[in-house]
Design a protein around this motif. Structure first.
Motif, PDB file in Angstrom:
ATOM      1  N   THR A  92      24.263 109.492  36.638  1.00  0.00           N
ATOM      2  CA  THR A  92      24.345 109.101  37.931  1.00  0.00           C
ATOM      3  C   THR A  92      24.242 110.146  38.919  1.00  0.00           C
ATOM      4  O   THR A  92      23.506 110.303  39.839  1.00  0.00           O
ATOM      5  CB  THR A  92      25.729 108.196  38.294  1.00  0.00           C
ATOM      6  N   TYR A  93      25.332 111.126  38.686  1.00  0.00           N
ATOM      7  CA  TYR A  93      25.245 112.368  39.249  1.00  0.00           C
ATOM      8  C   TYR A  93      23.892 113.015  39.480  1.00  0.00           C
ATOM      9  O   TYR A  93      23.448 113.457  40.702  1.00  0.00           O
ATOM     10  CB  TYR A  93      26.240 113.420  39.082  1.00  0.00           C
ATOM     11  N   ASP A  94      23.395 113.293  38.364  1.00  0.00           N
ATOM     12  CA  ASP A  94      21.876 113.876  38.569  1.00  0.00           C
ATOM     13  C   ASP A  94      20.863 113.152  39.106  1.00  0.00           C
ATOM     14  O   ASP A  94      20.119 113.696  40.080  1.00  0.00           O
ATOM     15  CB  ASP A  94      21.467 113.992  37.002  1.00  0.00           C
ATOM     16  N   HIS A  99      17.361 112.581  43.881  1.00  0.00           N
ATOM     17  CA  HIS A  99      16.907 111.753  45.210  1.00  0.00           C
ATOM     18  C   HIS A  99      16.779 112.423  46.563  1.00  0.00           C
ATOM     19  O   HIS A  99      16.165 112.219  47.241  1.00  0.00           O
ATOM     20  CB  HIS A  99      17.720 110.411  45.181  1.00  0.00           C
ATOM     21  N   TYR A 100      18.111 113.390  46.561  1.00  0.00           N
ATOM     22  CA  TYR A 100      18.180 113.814  47.643  1.00  0.00           C
ATOM     23  C   TYR A 100      17.914 115.396  47.542  1.00  0.00           C
ATOM     24  O   TYR A 100      18.435 116.227  48.557  1.00  0.00           O
ATOM     25  CB  TYR A 100      19.738 113.685  48.403  1.00  0.00           C
ATOM     26  N   ALA A 101      16.901 115.624  46.547  1.00  0.00           N
ATOM     27  CA  ALA A 101      16.707 117.168  46.599  1.00  0.00           C
ATOM     28  C   ALA A 101      16.245 117.957  47.569  1.00  0.00           C
ATOM     29  O   ALA A 101      16.628 119.304  47.629  1.00  0.00           O
ATOM     30  CB  ALA A 101      15.546 117.131  45.212  1.00  0.00           C
ATOM     31  N   HIS A 105      21.780 121.336  49.290  1.00  0.00           N
ATOM     32  CA  HIS A 105      22.056 122.430  48.564  1.00  0.00           C
ATOM     33  C   HIS A 105      22.676 122.256  47.329  1.00  0.00           C
ATOM     34  O   HIS A 105      23.942 122.154  46.975  1.00  0.00           O
ATOM     35  CB  HIS A 105      22.570 123.645  49.327  1.00  0.00           C
ATOM     36  N   ARG A 106      22.034 122.334  46.120  1.00  0.00           N
ATOM     37  CA  ARG A 106      22.380 121.756  44.955  1.00  0.00           C
ATOM     38  C   ARG A 106      23.616 122.515  44.471  1.00  0.00           C
ATOM     39  O   ARG A 106      24.503 121.995  43.937  1.00  0.00           O
ATOM     40  CB  ARG A 106      21.294 121.495  44.048  1.00  0.00           C
ATOM     41  N   PRO A 107      23.452 123.758  44.563  1.00  0.00           N
ATOM     42  CA  PRO A 107      24.595 124.658  44.052  1.00  0.00           C
ATOM     43  C   PRO A 107      25.959 124.416  44.691  1.00  0.00           C
ATOM     44  O   PRO A 107      27.013 124.634  44.113  1.00  0.00           O
ATOM     45  CB  PRO A 107      24.029 126.090  44.274  1.00  0.00           C
ATOM     46  N   ALA A 108      25.880 123.639  45.932  1.00  0.00           N
ATOM     47  CA  ALA A 108      27.433 123.297  46.529  1.00  0.00           C
ATOM     48  C   ALA A 108      27.966 122.524  45.698  1.00  0.00           C
ATOM     49  O   ALA A 108      29.177 122.146  45.699  1.00  0.00           O
ATOM     50  CB  ALA A 108      26.984 122.900  47.995  1.00  0.00           C
ATOM     51  N   PHE A 109      27.456 121.600  44.975  1.00  0.00           N
ATOM     52  CA  PHE A 109      28.142 120.657  43.977  1.00  0.00           C
ATOM     53  C   PHE A 109      28.195 121.024  42.640  1.00  0.00           C
ATOM     54  O   PHE A 109      28.554 120.033  41.907  1.00  0.00           O
ATOM     55  CB  PHE A 109      27.169 119.297  44.149  1.00  0.00           C
ATOM     56  N   ALA A 110      28.010 122.406  42.179  1.00  0.00           N
ATOM     57  CA  ALA A 110      28.056 122.832  40.726  1.00  0.00           C
ATOM     58  C   ALA A 110      29.294 122.446  40.355  1.00  0.00           C
ATOM     59  O   ALA A 110      29.265 122.172  38.869  1.00  0.00           O
ATOM     60  CB  ALA A 110      27.659 124.288  40.836  1.00  0.00           C
ATOM     61  N   SER A 111      30.556 122.487  41.004  1.00  0.00           N
ATOM     62  CA  SER A 111      31.775 122.308  40.512  1.00  0.00           C
ATOM     63  C   SER A 111      31.922 120.886  40.022  1.00  0.00           C
ATOM     64  O   SER A 111      32.552 120.671  39.135  1.00  0.00           O
ATOM     65  CB  SER A 111      32.922 122.707  41.425  1.00  0.00           C
ATOM     66  N   GLY A 256      29.276 110.913  51.406  1.00  0.00           N
ATOM     67  CA  GLY A 256      28.303 110.581  52.227  1.00  0.00           C
ATOM     68  C   GLY A 256      26.870 110.007  51.600  1.00  0.00           C
ATOM     69  O   GLY A 256      26.133 109.149  51.782  1.00  0.00           O
ATOM     70  N   LEU A 257      26.364 111.018  50.660  1.00  0.00           N
ATOM     71  CA  LEU A 257      25.185 110.729  49.997  1.00  0.00           C
ATOM     72  C   LEU A 257      25.425 109.172  49.136  1.00  0.00           C
ATOM     73  O   LEU A 257      24.100 108.579  49.245  1.00  0.00           O
ATOM     74  CB  LEU A 257      24.829 111.872  49.260  1.00  0.00           C
ATOM     75  N   ILE A 258      26.401 109.193  48.590  1.00  0.00           N
ATOM     76  CA  ILE A 258      26.548 108.031  47.719  1.00  0.00           C
ATOM     77  C   ILE A 258      26.448 106.693  48.861  1.00  0.00           C
ATOM     78  O   ILE A 258      25.618 105.855  48.268  1.00  0.00           O
ATOM     79  CB  ILE A 258      27.889 108.044  47.049  1.00  0.00           C
ATOM     80  N   ASP A 259      27.185 106.578  49.675  1.00  0.00           N
ATOM     81  CA  ASP A 259      27.447 105.517  50.688  1.00  0.00           C
ATOM     82  C   ASP A 259      25.645 105.223  51.285  1.00  0.00           C
ATOM     83  O   ASP A 259      25.401 104.192  51.148  1.00  0.00           O
ATOM     84  CB  ASP A 259      28.195 105.991  51.720  1.00  0.00           C
ATOM     85  N   GLN A 260      25.166 106.357  51.636  1.00  0.00           N
ATOM     86  CA  GLN A 260      23.676 106.364  52.006  1.00  0.00           C
ATOM     87  C   GLN A 260      22.808 105.707  51.079  1.00  0.00           C
ATOM     88  O   GLN A 260      22.133 104.687  51.540  1.00  0.00           O
ATOM     89  CB  GLN A 260      23.247 107.654  52.734  1.00  0.00           C
ATOM     90  N   ARG A 261      23.037 106.079  49.733  1.00  0.00           N
ATOM     91  CA  ARG A 261      22.114 105.670  48.756  1.00  0.00           C
ATOM     92  C   ARG A 261      22.176 104.138  48.484  1.00  0.00           C
ATOM     93  O   ARG A 261      21.545 103.382  48.233  1.00  0.00           O
ATOM     94  CB  ARG A 261      22.186 106.393  47.491  1.00  0.00           C
TER      95      ARG A 261
END
Length: 297
Positions: A92-94, A99-101, A105-111, A256-261
């Protein structure tokens, strides 16, 4: 053999054949060394869902058999749910980040991804193998019973009641969603629509051209609602323990991304459900009964 009732096949023969085929495939998937454990769990849980859909179609004609075997397949799938959930959240994360690639900025969510990957690796491989072994034993035992399941009715009458009941419940859940689109209400709508999808797939040979299209749209609906539910579960997981996953800013941005999607998925799913569930249960049953009768001539 495909998951469907063959033209000219009696209802009882179809029930037994399809059940045994699905059980055999589940056993073979557990035994398949080329499948990794997560693929195996995904596949055999799908077998349980198909088998429960099959039972629901024949429910009124099965009597006490339905109650016993539905619980058997439900509990068998539940025994593997934790394994499935861990893999599903990572997917789901991936999917969300893909979808919002172009917008994030993907590295911001690396953790966040590192934590999800770590949780997946922490699953006890030995325990998983033991659960799959127990699952296999349940399927082997149930297959012996499935080969002699008996129906109280014949022909279309054997499935009419189950078809109407499942479809009617899907319509009821759609009404609930329109009144209050909570995570649970949307999840219930998906489950009922997915069972209806299985029923249409089973009945596809009575008019392949017509029902193939309907089945395809039901599959699309199940995917939309499934993605919505997975995102909701993911959001709840991250929000319940934000310090484990990353900074407050990152979690807020992710939510925010989840809610929008989810809003976009629901805007697609709910009107589609309305079109697919437009008939009354009686109208649907009468129409499919006519297809059934013509296909048997």
């Amino acid at each position: 053999m495909a998951f469907r009732i063959k033209r000219g096949e009696s209802s009882q023969d179809a029930l037994r054949r399809i059940a045994c085929e699905q059980i055999d495939k589940g056993i073979a998937e557990v035994d398949d060394d080329e499948l990794n454990v997560h693929d195996t769990v995904h596949q055999v849980r799908k077998r349980c869902k198909k088998l429960r859909g099959l039972l629901r179609l024949f429910r009124p004609s099965l009597g006490k058999i339905y109650d016993q075997e539905n619980v058997t397949f439900r509990d068998a799938a539940r025994s593997l749910s934790a394994i499935r959930d861990a893999a599903s959240v990572l997917g789901t994360y991936d999917g969300l980040l893909d979808h919002y690639a172009s917008q994030v900025h993907r590295p911001a969510f690396a953790s966040i991804r590192r934590t999800l990957t770590s949780q997946l690796r922490e699953l006890d491989e030995q325990e998983t193998e033991q659960r799959l072994k127990a699952f296999r034993a349940i399927f082997v035992e149930t297959r012996q019973r499935a080969a002699s399941w008996k129906l109280d009715d014949h022909g279309f009458q054997a499935i009419r009641g189950g078809l109407k009941k499942t479809y009617g419940r899907a319509r009821d859940r759609l009404d609930d969603v329109r009144d209050d689109p909570t995570v649970e209400q949307l999840h219930q709508l998906r489950k009922r629509c997915k069972y209806h999808w299985y029923h249409i797939r089973l009945l596809k040979p009575v008019w392949p051209a017509m029902l193939s299209r309907h089945a395809s749209q039901l599959s699309d609906l199940a995917d939309l609602l499934g993605d919505d539910h997975d995102l909701a579960i993911f959001r709840g997981m991250v929000s319940s323990d934000p310090e484990t996953f990353g900074s407050a800013e990152d979690i807020q941005a992710l939510n925010g991304l989840i809610d929008q999607r989810r809003k976009r998925l629901q805007r697609q799913a709910i009107p589609l459900a309305g079109r697919l569930l437009a008939e009354t249960p009686e109208q649907l049953a009468d129409r499919l009964a006519t297809y059934w009768k013509i296909s048997r001539k």
